[in-house]
Write a protein that holds these residues in place. Structure first.
Motif, mmCIF file in Angstrom:
data_model
loop_
_atom_site.group_PDB
_atom_site.id
_atom_site.type_symbol
_atom_site.label_atom_id
_atom_site.label_comp_id
_atom_site.label_asym_id
_atom_site.label_seq_id
_atom_site.Cartn_x
_atom_site.Cartn_y
_atom_site.Cartn_z
ATOM 1 N N GLY A 150 0.823 -1.195 0.000
ATOM 2 C CA GLY A 150 0.000 0.000 0.000
ATOM 3 C C GLY A 150 0.860 1.249 0.000
ATOM 4 N N ALA A 151 2.009 1.168 -0.668
ATOM 5 C CA ALA A 151 2.993 2.255 -0.639
ATOM 6 C C ALA A 151 2.587 3.471 -1.452
ATOM 7 N N VAL A 164 13.899 -1.203 1.622
ATOM 8 C CA VAL A 164 12.437 -1.194 1.540
ATOM 9 C C VAL A 164 11.933 -1.703 0.193
ATOM 10 N N THR A 165 10.935 -2.584 0.274
ATOM 11 C CA THR A 165 10.203 -3.041 -0.899
ATOM 12 C C THR A 165 8.829 -2.381 -0.875
ATOM 13 N N ALA A 166 8.496 -1.663 -1.921
ATOM 14 C CA ALA A 166 7.222 -0.956 -2.018
ATOM 15 C C ALA A 166 6.291 -1.719 -2.960
ATOM 16 N N VAL A 167 5.160 -2.158 -2.446
ATOM 17 C CA VAL A 167 4.190 -2.870 -3.273
ATOM 18 C C VAL A 167 3.066 -1.908 -3.648
ATOM 19 N N GLY A 221 13.240 5.556 -4.902
ATOM 20 C CA GLY A 221 14.372 4.664 -5.069
ATOM 21 C C GLY A 221 14.178 3.305 -4.421
ATOM 22 N N ALA A 222 12.984 3.066 -3.880
ATOM 23 C CA ALA A 222 12.691 1.765 -3.271
ATOM 24 C C ALA A 222 12.556 0.696 -4.358
#
Length: 311
Positions: free
Chosen positions: A8-9, A28-31, A49-50
């Motif tokens: 939910g980024a 960090v992994t942003a979904v 940049g994630a």
């Protein structure tokens, strides 16, 4: 907490959390959704940049693990399907969120995740009162009960998975970067645009927390939060709604006016107890840094800089 996944980024809270986690040196992994996503919101995530992973909430089961092939130690769940008026009244969409969250817990557990932090609503507190249980006729009835189900079933699954599970209850978050119709931001936009805003008498107790403080609370929970806690994410300084709105009026000294008493408040009246952040402070060392006056001024300045009050 070193390797974090934010599901939910692309949302208001998720994007702010993502940026602060990266600033703190986290991997960090942003979904973000694979489809039906605002391109501006998606670009704001890409700019961080994630590591970006596209996966819809409905497609988590059996798919997320194919797209995330690296270790995760902490997962933040900040997504929810059905927050529009039609969606709020759709019980099937609301209850499906429980399944999606449980599927996500299973998937991130396979990636080594040891701590799962959700995002509940302060309105869940209504279900703990006799008055609230009787008051199940408004548009949030399915939403708050689905969130309560997420909390209870999440605890059960976390026990099976040997995972720390935290389900914080958010009061009312506001601040720069908000585009959805949350209360304070909507109020400021209308007033700055010269529109009068009708409200109740404003005698009900409320609390608001600025976005940077809310993000700090989530990070503190990731670092120090204890399992099965239901932390309140707020300022710790609740007041009658009218007192908050008078500060808004003082800040926006031009444009529209707040018209009190134009309709009756028919919801549940909370007490200080429902807004108590003591457990969060004690367990994690959390404290607020931005008072409401400053937060409202910052938010109003940001809206004016955007150049379009209703945008």
């Amino acid at each position: 907490m070193k390797k974090v996944l934010v599901f939910g980024a692309a949302g208001f809270i998720g994007n702010a959390l993502l940026r602060e986690l990266i600033r703190c040196g986290m991997e960090v992994t942003a979904v973000i959704p694979e489809r039906n996503i605002n391109e501006t919101a998606a670009e704001m995530v890409r700019d961080t940049g994630a590591r970006i992973v596209e996966c819809n909430l409905q497609d988590v089961k059996g798919n997320l693990g194919k797209r995330v092939t690296w270790d995760i130690d902490t997962c933040y769940f900040l997504a929810w399907d059905g927050l529009s008026n039609d969606g709020l009244n759709d019980y099937s969409r609301q209850i499906n969120n429980v399944i999606y969250m449980l599927d996500l817990m299973v998937e991130v557990h396979k990636l080594g995740c040891k701590k799962f932090i959700g995002s509940g609503s302060i309105t869940q507190q209504e279900l703990a009162t006799e008055e609230g249980r009787a008051y199940l006729t408004d548009k949030h009835k399915y939403y708050r009960t689905a969130q309560q189900a997420c909390e209870e079933m999440g605890k059960c699954l976390a026990l099976e998975l040997n995972m720390i599970f935290i389900w914080p209850l958010i009061t009312n978050i506001y601040g720069e970067g908000e585009k959805s119709p949350r209360f304070i931001n909507t109020m400021l936009r209308k007033l700055l645009d010269g529109e009068d805003v009708p409200t109740s008498e404003g005698k009900q107790l409320y609390d608001f927390v600025y976005i940077s403080d809310a993000v700090k609370a989530f990070i503190k929970m990731g670092e120090h939060g204890k399992s099965n806690r239901k932390y309140i994410v707020g300022s710790g300084h609740p007041m009658q709604l009218r007192e908050f709105l008078q500060i808004v009026e003082k800040t926006v000294c031009k444009g529209g006016k707040i018209k009190y008493g134009k309709f009756s408040y028919s919801g549940v009246y909370f007490t200080d107890k429902e807004y108590d952040i003591g457990e969060l402070e004690e367990d994690t060392g959390y404290h607020i840094e931005v008072d409401f006056d400053t937060g409202v001024r910052n938010t109003a300045d940001w809206i004016e800089r955007c150049g379009g009050y209703n945008g």
